[in-house]
Design an enzyme around this catalytic site. Structure first.
Site, short mmCIF file in Angstrom:
data_model
loop_
_atom_site.label_atom_id
_atom_site.label_comp_id
_atom_site.label_asym_id
_atom_site.label_seq_id
_atom_site.Cartn_x
_atom_site.Cartn_y
_atom_site.Cartn_z
N HIS A 178 22.99 -2.23 -13.84
CA HIS A 178 23.35 -0.82 -13.75
C HIS A 178 22.32 0.00 -14.53
CE1 HIS A 178 27.97 -1.26 -12.92
NE2 HIS A 178 27.31 -1.04 -11.81
N CYS A 278 29.73 2.19 -20.73
CA CYS A 278 30.58 1.62 -19.68
C CYS A 278 32.03 2.04 -19.85
CB CYS A 278 30.47 0.10 -19.66
SG CYS A 278 28.92 -0.53 -19.04
#
Length: 285
Positions: A178, A278
């Site tokens: 990511h 996150c």
């Protein structure tokens, strides 16, 4: 390509801006499957410790004067604690998430339903994307990752949905699957200071490294060692940077650039490939 004004300003110009975050309690957090290089089902999660670490993160935001909304966790969704993956919110519009792996598919509709309950206009995604995992909003543009979890078609769809230009960046190292584990937004450029980022070059293709150098010639370059403790999975309010406590050299770099590092320990979440960012979606203005 437009080059942003990224000249470093004097330390005194670093000012925090009140932020609005979205988090999901880790009631069901566990490593029950392996869908990234960090996950190992043989490594147990200390659930009590994870709850405490998450609560410290939430209280850190509150102590800095920020707002935190909570999304109800769903049984059977152990990764829902990683609320950043649930979508991208800019103003009163949101672009929903469509997860790559079936294990997380139910999270997309759950976050979209919550966003609608907040009065946001949500666009259902037609293409695979994992929200702020791969979309990082600046005041003038959105930096978007691709290569592992988010398609280039989603970049186009997000630009149309949110009416902001999107800069595509290719990720090439599966450990950094990511964008938010390879690059941190230190200043979004929405205030009186220019946009500023930190990143680990090894996570990106040669072309994307060139793009980042052109856009952010004075960016903070982070070592592989700090990137591997997910040091770049950080959250900044423009002055205070909440950063994983293991990323000690990065914290020193932040101090040198006039930021205030705020270390937190989220080591239990590292077992699932996540950390500060996150666990934190932002409602961007």
């Amino acid at each position: 390509m437009t080059v942003l004004d990224t000249r470093v300003r004097p330390t005194s110009s670093r000012l925090p801006r009140t932020r609005h975050y979205v988090m999901c309690p880790p009631d069901h957090f566990a490593v029950e499957y392996a869908i990234n290089p960090w996950m190992d089902t043989a490594v147990a999660v200390d659930h009590s410790r994870a709850l405490l670490q998450w609560d410290v993160l939430r209280n850190t935001y509150l102590s800095l004067g920020h707002h935190v909304d909570l999304v109800p966790p769903m049984p059977g969704q152990p990764d829902m604690v990683f609320s950043a993956n649930g979508g991208l919110i800019v103003g009163d519009r949101a672009y929903g998430a469509r997860f790559t792996f079936a294990e997380r598919a139910a999270e997309g509709p759950a976050f979209a339903a919550w966003m609608r309950s907040q009065g946001l206009t949500v666009t259902e995604p037609g293409f695979t994307n994992e929200g702020e995992g791969d979309f990082l909003a600046l005041g003038s543009m959105i930096l978007a990752g691709t290569g592992f979890r988010t398609s280039l078609d989603a970049h186009i769809e997000a630009a149309a949905t949110l009416d902001r230009p999107v800069v595509s960046l290719e990720l090439v190292d599966p450990r950094f699957y990511h964008l938010d584990v390879a690059l941190a937004v230190l200043d979004d450029g929405n205030g009186d200071t220019p946009a500023d980022v930190a990143y680990y070059p090894g996570a990106f293709s040669r072309h994307s490294r060139r793009t980042l150098r052109d856009l952010f010639p004075d960016a903070t370059i982070v070592s592989e060692a700090d990137a591997l403790v997910l040091g770049l999975n950080a959250v900044s309010d423009g002055q205070n940077v909440i950063v994983p406590s293991q990323a000690r050299d990065f914290a020193e770099q932040l101090t040198d650039r006039g930021y205030t590092p705020v270390p937190v320990d989220l080591s239990e979440f590292l077992k699932s490939g996540g950390s500060v960012k996150c666990c934190t979606m932002e409602r961007h203005r």
